[in-house]
Scaffold this motif. Structure first.
Motif, PDB file in Angstrom:
ATOM      1  N   LEU A 116      -2.889  12.416  -6.312  1.00  0.00           N
ATOM      2  CA  LEU A 116      -3.969  13.262  -6.801  1.00  0.00           C
ATOM      3  C   LEU A 116      -3.503  14.706  -6.824  1.00  0.00           C
ATOM      4  CD1 LEU A 116      -7.138  12.082  -4.890  1.00  0.00           C
ATOM      5  CD2 LEU A 116      -6.466  11.576  -7.235  1.00  0.00           C
ATOM      6  N   PRO A 117      -3.900  15.447  -7.850  1.00  0.00           N
ATOM      7  CA  PRO A 117      -3.567  16.863  -7.856  1.00  0.00           C
ATOM      8  C   PRO A 117      -4.362  17.573  -6.760  1.00  0.00           C
ATOM      9  CG  PRO A 117      -4.429  16.113  -9.974  1.00  0.00           C
ATOM     10  CD  PRO A 117      -4.701  15.046  -8.989  1.00  0.00           C
ATOM     11  N   LEU A 118      -3.744  18.552  -6.162  1.00  0.00           N
ATOM     12  CA  LEU A 118      -4.445  19.322  -5.141  1.00  0.00           C
ATOM     13  C   LEU A 118      -5.182  20.480  -5.796  1.00  0.00           C
ATOM     14  CD1 LEU A 118      -1.882  19.612  -2.259  1.00  0.00           C
ATOM     15  CD2 LEU A 118      -3.839  18.092  -2.457  1.00  0.00           C
ATOM     16  N   ASN A 119      -6.079  21.078  -5.041  1.00  0.00           N
ATOM     17  CA  ASN A 119      -6.723  22.325  -5.433  1.00  0.00           C
ATOM     18  C   ASN A 119      -7.462  22.234  -6.759  1.00  0.00           C
ATOM     19  OD1 ASN A 119      -5.374  23.217  -3.193  1.00  0.00           O
ATOM     20  ND2 ASN A 119      -3.662  24.032  -4.381  1.00  0.00           N
ATOM     21  N   TYR A 120      -7.879  21.038  -7.113  1.00  0.00           N
ATOM     22  CA  TYR A 120      -8.693  20.923  -8.308  1.00  0.00           C
ATOM     23  C   TYR A 120      -9.906  20.094  -7.960  1.00  0.00           C
ATOM     24  CZ  TYR A 120      -6.502  23.379 -12.039  1.00  0.00           C
ATOM     25  OH  TYR A 120      -6.070  24.393 -12.826  1.00  0.00           O
ATOM     26  N   PRO A 121     -11.043  20.470  -8.536  1.00  0.00           N
ATOM     27  CA  PRO A 121     -12.214  19.632  -8.231  1.00  0.00           C
ATOM     28  C   PRO A 121     -11.926  18.212  -8.700  1.00  0.00           C
ATOM     29  CG  PRO A 121     -12.649  21.153 -10.066  1.00  0.00           C
ATOM     30  CD  PRO A 121     -11.318  21.519  -9.523  1.00  0.00           C
ATOM     31  N   GLN A 122     -12.142  17.258  -7.825  1.00  0.00           N
ATOM     32  CA  GLN A 122     -11.852  15.870  -8.179  1.00  0.00           C
ATOM     33  C   GLN A 122     -13.036  15.273  -8.930  1.00  0.00           C
ATOM     34  OE1 GLN A 122      -8.967  15.028  -7.666  1.00  0.00           O
ATOM     35  NE2 GLN A 122      -8.184  15.971  -5.823  1.00  0.00           N
ATOM     36  N   PRO A 123     -12.759  14.465  -9.920  1.00  0.00           N
ATOM     37  CA  PRO A 123     -13.847  13.676 -10.513  1.00  0.00           C
ATOM     38  C   PRO A 123     -14.247  12.617  -9.490  1.00  0.00           C
ATOM     39  CG  PRO A 123     -11.728  13.005 -11.404  1.00  0.00           C
ATOM     40  CD  PRO A 123     -11.448  14.139 -10.472  1.00  0.00           C
ATOM     41  N   PRO A 124     -15.374  11.956  -9.681  1.00  0.00           N
ATOM     42  CA  PRO A 124     -15.738  10.903  -8.723  1.00  0.00           C
ATOM     43  C   PRO A 124     -14.649   9.835  -8.688  1.00  0.00           C
ATOM     44  CG  PRO A 124     -17.567  11.420 -10.188  1.00  0.00           C
ATOM     45  CD  PRO A 124     -16.377  12.127 -10.736  1.00  0.00           C
ATOM     46  N   LEU A 125     -14.238   9.495  -7.478  1.00  0.00           N
ATOM     47  CA  LEU A 125     -13.101   8.596  -7.315  1.00  0.00           C
ATOM     48  C   LEU A 125     -13.472   7.381  -6.496  1.00  0.00           C
ATOM     49  CD1 LEU A 125     -10.450  11.228  -6.207  1.00  0.00           C
ATOM     50  CD2 LEU A 125     -10.493  10.050  -8.412  1.00  0.00           C
TER      51      LEU A 125
ATOM     52  N   TYR B  62      -5.850   5.581  -5.857  1.00  0.00           N
ATOM     53  CA  TYR B  62      -7.158   6.004  -6.346  1.00  0.00           C
ATOM     54  C   TYR B  62      -7.413   5.493  -7.754  1.00  0.00           C
ATOM     55  CZ  TYR B  62      -6.913   9.333  -2.501  1.00  0.00           C
ATOM     56  OH  TYR B  62      -6.814   9.889  -1.261  1.00  0.00           O
ATOM     57  N   CYS B  63      -8.654   5.169  -8.026  1.00  0.00           N
ATOM     58  CA  CYS B  63      -9.072   4.924  -9.402  1.00  0.00           C
ATOM     59  C   CYS B  63     -10.245   5.866  -9.681  1.00  0.00           C
ATOM     60  CB  CYS B  63      -9.552   3.487  -9.598  1.00  0.00           C
ATOM     61  SG  CYS B  63      -8.274   2.244  -9.314  1.00  0.00           S
ATOM     62  N   LEU B  64     -10.379   6.250 -10.933  1.00  0.00           N
ATOM     63  CA  LEU B  64     -11.586   6.973 -11.323  1.00  0.00           C
ATOM     64  C   LEU B  64     -12.765   6.040 -11.095  1.00  0.00           C
ATOM     65  CD1 LEU B  64     -10.812   8.790 -14.675  1.00  0.00           C
ATOM     66  CD2 LEU B  64     -11.348   9.822 -12.485  1.00  0.00           C
ATOM     67  N   LYS B  65     -13.842   6.590 -10.571  1.00  0.00           N
ATOM     68  CA  LYS B  65     -14.995   5.736 -10.310  1.00  0.00           C
ATOM     69  C   LYS B  65     -15.613   5.312 -11.643  1.00  0.00           C
ATOM     70  CE  LYS B  65     -19.290   5.398  -7.854  1.00  0.00           C
ATOM     71  NZ  LYS B  65     -19.821   4.716  -9.051  1.00  0.00           N
ATOM     72  N   PRO B  66     -15.936   4.040 -11.789  1.00  0.00           N
ATOM     73  CA  PRO B  66     -16.592   3.619 -13.030  1.00  0.00           C
ATOM     74  C   PRO B  66     -17.946   4.306 -13.160  1.00  0.00           C
ATOM     75  CG  PRO B  66     -15.985   1.732 -11.665  1.00  0.00           C
ATOM     76  CD  PRO B  66     -15.742   2.940 -10.841  1.00  0.00           C
ATOM     77  N   GLU B  67     -18.399   4.423 -14.382  1.00  0.00           N
ATOM     78  CA  GLU B  67     -19.683   5.078 -14.640  1.00  0.00           C
ATOM     79  C   GLU B  67     -20.852   4.365 -13.960  1.00  0.00           C
ATOM     80  OE1 GLU B  67     -20.811   7.823 -17.280  1.00  0.00           O
ATOM     81  OE2 GLU B  67     -19.178   8.255 -15.906  1.00  0.00           O
ATOM     82  N   LEU B  68     -20.874   3.059 -14.130  1.00  0.00           N
ATOM     83  CA  LEU B  68     -22.071   2.322 -13.734  1.00  0.00           C
ATOM     84  C   LEU B  68     -21.830   1.408 -12.542  1.00  0.00           C
ATOM     85  CD1 LEU B  68     -23.115   1.361 -17.369  1.00  0.00           C
ATOM     86  CD2 LEU B  68     -24.020   3.233 -15.974  1.00  0.00           C
ATOM     87  N   LEU B  69     -20.620   0.995 -12.374  1.00  0.00           N
ATOM     88  CA  LEU B  69     -20.344   0.009 -11.320  1.00  0.00           C
ATOM     89  C   LEU B  69     -19.865   0.691 -10.053  1.00  0.00           C
ATOM     90  CD1 LEU B  69     -18.613  -2.686 -13.528  1.00  0.00           C
ATOM     91  CD2 LEU B  69     -20.857  -2.834 -12.431  1.00  0.00           C
ATOM     92  N   SER B  70     -19.945  -0.030  -8.946  1.00  0.00           N
ATOM     93  CA  SER B  70     -19.511   0.551  -7.681  1.00  0.00           C
ATOM     94  C   SER B  70     -18.038   0.220  -7.443  1.00  0.00           C
ATOM     95  CB  SER B  70     -20.360   0.020  -6.534  1.00  0.00           C
ATOM     96  OG  SER B  70     -19.996  -1.315  -6.267  1.00  0.00           O
ATOM     97  N   CYS B  71     -17.433   0.947  -6.502  1.00  0.00           N
ATOM     98  CA  CYS B  71     -15.994   0.821  -6.251  1.00  0.00           C
ATOM     99  C   CYS B  71     -15.608  -0.572  -5.779  1.00  0.00           C
ATOM    100  CB  CYS B  71     -15.559   1.861  -5.228  1.00  0.00           C
ATOM    101  SG  CYS B  71     -15.658   3.545  -5.871  1.00  0.00           S
ATOM    102  N   ASP B  72     -16.537  -1.305  -5.151  1.00  0.00           N
ATOM    103  CA  ASP B  72     -16.133  -2.621  -4.642  1.00  0.00           C
ATOM    104  C   ASP B  72     -16.226  -3.723  -5.692  1.00  0.00           C
ATOM    105  OD1 ASP B  72     -18.843  -2.847  -4.674  1.00  0.00           O
ATOM    106  OD2 ASP B  72     -19.083  -2.845  -2.485  1.00  0.00           O
ATOM    107  N   THR B  73     -16.399  -3.332  -6.969  1.00  0.00           N
ATOM    108  CA  THR B  73     -16.374  -4.345  -8.026  1.00  0.00           C
ATOM    109  C   THR B  73     -15.023  -4.382  -8.744  1.00  0.00           C
ATOM    110  OG1 THR B  73     -17.262  -2.800  -9.649  1.00  0.00           O
ATOM    111  CG2 THR B  73     -18.863  -4.151  -8.471  1.00  0.00           C
TER     112      THR B  73
END
Ligand SMILES: *[C@@H]1O[C@H](CO)[C@@H](O)[C@H](O)[C@H]1NC(C)=O
Ligand SMILES: *[C@@H]1O[C@H](CO)[C@@H](O)[C@H](O)[C@H]1NC(C)=O
Ligand SMILES: *[C@@H]1O[C@H](CO)[C@@H](O)[C@H](O)[C@H]1NC(C)=O
Ligand SMILES: *[C@@H]1O[C@H](CO)[C@@H](O)[C@H](O)[C@H]1NC(C)=O
Length: 582
Positions: free
Chosen positions: A246-255, A268-279
């Motif tokens: 992950l890049p440092l010093n940058y606001p992270q998108p939801p992960l 890390y993965c970008l968090k899906p729009e609608l689904l939760s991380c455990d899917t």
């Protein structure tokens, strides 16, 4: 099999590089509305672009990228647990071991015509020291003089050269050692190991200027190979991009944070729009960031011009080697002096057969009965990338393997010989692995797998982990290997007598595109780290680096069958050493 709906969407979707969905028609409208009007969505995409997660070939968005300096902070080493003082010390030692000569500082990039040109460069075989002929046991030296495209001599080092000495008639070959004098000249050293003719071959893999570009890419563009995961729940599915750094010093998108809880290795993965991380249901190769070279830099990576081109000789490149000389003065003093500056490779080919110079002598396992006899009562666990799978595939011609309705490339694979009590497994290593979709439930870290083994004299553990780490900063590899080493030490304590075999990296076929993420230069760095970290641990090394350099066949990430047979004969010779000899 990749031509799914998702893939189609990815390929034609402008903004959809990161978020792709397979949805039913009734969801389509809702989702499109959400996607195109949602402020979050826009924000995320901008962030994504800033982070360099997005394939930059999408020209429209390329100009939205901020200026390069932010990348300097995209450092994988800042993630995960702080290294202990011992680990920090080892890090410094390893970084020193792989240090590469720097280019002299210049105000502007060097024009192509001032960079190393294999065609203008020459080598000379030096006469033997103090004698008229060559004998087995002597060391041969060739001096290489590098020139640029205008024919002027180079005045600094850092070119990536490789050397081999070979005799096609004898099926013989050995890897040479190249010493950089840092002034544009290099020495290639070869031990003379067989009588008869021998020919020197020297190749420029990359110019020093090209290596500097690769070095910069590795540190500043750690995510130039990226990955993806599919998330699915009920009818809904989404795919997002995944990376370890992950890049440092940058606001992270939801992960979604899939950092390994045992080892602390980040993922890390970008968090899906609608689904939760455990899917998250799978992991797969995502793509390559392109373009990464400036036009000027691209000129440094031209097939047949300055990638893996042979350097010619200014005189003869062939010598005749006479049998070993019995020197009377040496016999009298009865000590053949150890020569510390003499280079010893790990082995050489003779009549097409690999002969290691230290350790077990290799036996030939030509038929199924000799192989099953050797493996009787053994459990063999193989871990790694497709270069490890090649060994599994070779041996499974002799041990029946199962079709477990799994994709052959992905595995896990298993072969069993009930009669002879042989079990052989193969499993791919965890992320980062550039692979067809592999189920998250099968995506395991090698260190975690090793912790699940009891070990003992009937257990053989074999691994090959390198090809998928070449695009990342070296810290990612060091950290992975450190956890594997810790797990191996625990395994050897728990199950004394466990045989551990490590396969090193090998040379690959390279062009302009593949150099960026899979250059032999990256593999060399990884290989040096691997050897340094596992030295003195009582593990067996299969030196794929030298075995592919010394061999006559063209370089290929998957070495051809004759090399695989030599490798497998070598490991079998360690699994069941010849009792008569040892
Ligand atoms: C070398 O390359 C530079 C930049 O492309 C060019 O300006 C110069 O004329 C070239 N020199 C020769 C001798 O070809
Ligand atoms: C480069 O360095 C080597 C080793 O120090 C030396 O033998 C050689 O003469 C030098 N070559 C040039 C062109 O200065
Ligand atoms: C991800 O999880 C690990 C382990 O729980 C934690 O150490 C790390 O700080 C987390 N990363 C982020 C960006 O939150
Ligand atoms: C195995 O095959 C090779 C090549 O065919 C042959 O040279 C060698 O003698 C064989 N070895 C044994 C032990 O059968």
């Amino acid at each position: 099999m990749l031509k799914t709906e998702q893939e189609a969407l990815v390929n034609h979707g402008g903004l959809k590089g990161i978020i792709m969905c397979r949805y039913r028609a009734k969801y389509a409208l809702i989702f499109l509305l959400l996607a195109t009007s949602g402020l979050m969505f826009l924000l995320r995409n901008i962030l994504t672009l800033k982070l360099g997660w997005q394939n930059s070939s999408r020209a429209a968005f390329a100009q939205m990228r901020p200026a390069p300096p932010y990348r300097a902070h995209t450092f994988c080493s800042h993630l995960g647990p702080e290294p202990t003082p011992d680990e920090a010390l080892e890090d410094r030692y390893l970084l020193k071991a792989i240090a590469w000569p720097e280019l002299p500082a210049r105000p502007a990039p060097v024009p192509l015509n001032q960079t190393s040109d294999p065609v203008h460069s020459l080598f000379t075989v030096l006469p033997s020291k103090g004698q008229k002929e060559w004998h087995v046991g002597d060391q041969l030296e060739a001096l290489v003089h590098m020139h640029d495209f205008q024919g002027s001599p180079k005045r600094y080092g850092g070119d990536f050269l490789v050397a081999r000495l070979h005799s096609p008639d004898l099926g013989a070959g050995v890897a040479g050692k190249v010493v950089d004098h840092l002034n544009g000249s290099y020495s290639a050293l070869f031990p003379l190991l067989w009588g008869g003719s021998a020919q020197v071959q020297i190749t420029m893999v990359h110019s020093s200027e090209a290596v500097a570009v690769l070095q910069r890419l590795r540190e500043e563009r750690p995510n130039r190979v990226f990955f993806k995961s599919l998330f699915r729940s009920g009818e809904l599915s989404e795919t997002t991009t995944c990376i370890p750094c992950l890049p440092l010093n940058y606001p992270q998108p939801p992960l979604c944070n899939y950092t390994n809880l045992h080892t602390g290795e980040p993922w890390y993965c970008l968090k899906p729009e609608l689904l939760s991380c455990d899917t998250r249901i799978n992991h797969a190769m995502g793509g390559y960031e392109n373009p990464l070279y400036t036009n000027q830099e691209a000129l440094l990576f031209q097939s047949r011009i300055n990638i893996k081109v042979i350097i010619h000789t200014s005189g003869p490149d062939r010598i005749n080697v006479l049998p070993q000389k019995i020197d009377e003065t040496e016999l009298e003093s009865s000590t053949i002096k150890a020569e510390p500056d003499k280079y010893t490779p790990s082995g050489y080919y003779y009549q097409g057969t690999w002969r290691p110079l230290c350790g077990t002598s290799v036996r030939q396992f030509n038929d199924s009965s000799s192989i099953t006899q050797c493996l009787t009562g053994k459990v063999i666990h193989m871990y790694g990338d497709s270069t490890m799978r090649q060994w599994f595939e070779y041996l499974s011609a002799f041990i029946p393997d199962f079709n477990l309705h799994r994709t052959k490339n992905v595995g896990p694979l298993m072969a069993v010989d009930f009669k002879n009590n042989i079990l052989m497994n193969y499993r791919c290593h965890g992320p980062p692995i550039r692979i067809l979709p592999v189920s998250t439930s099968e995506l395991r870290y090698v260190a975690d797998e090793l912790d699940g083994l009891a070990g003992g004299p009937d257990t053989v553990v074999v691994f090959s982990i390198w090809a998928h780490f070449t695009s990342f900063p070296i810290e990612v590899y060091i950290r992975r290997m450190r956890h594997i080493r810790q797990a191996l030490v625990r395994l050897l304590d728990r199950g004394p007598g466990t045989l551990v075999i490590i396969r090193s990296a090998n040379f690959v076929a390279m062009d302009q595109t593949t150099s960026k993420h899979s250059s032999d230069w990256f593999s060399l760095q990884i290989d040096t780290v691997l050897r340094t970290m596992f030295k003195g641990l009582g593990v067996v090394f299969v030196d794929a680096w030298e075995m592919t350099l010394a061999h006559h066949s063209p370089h290929n990430i998957h070495p051809p069958p004759p090399i695989i047979k030599n490798m497998v004969d070598l490991i079998l010779s360690h699994v069941c050493p010849d009792k008569k000899k040892s």
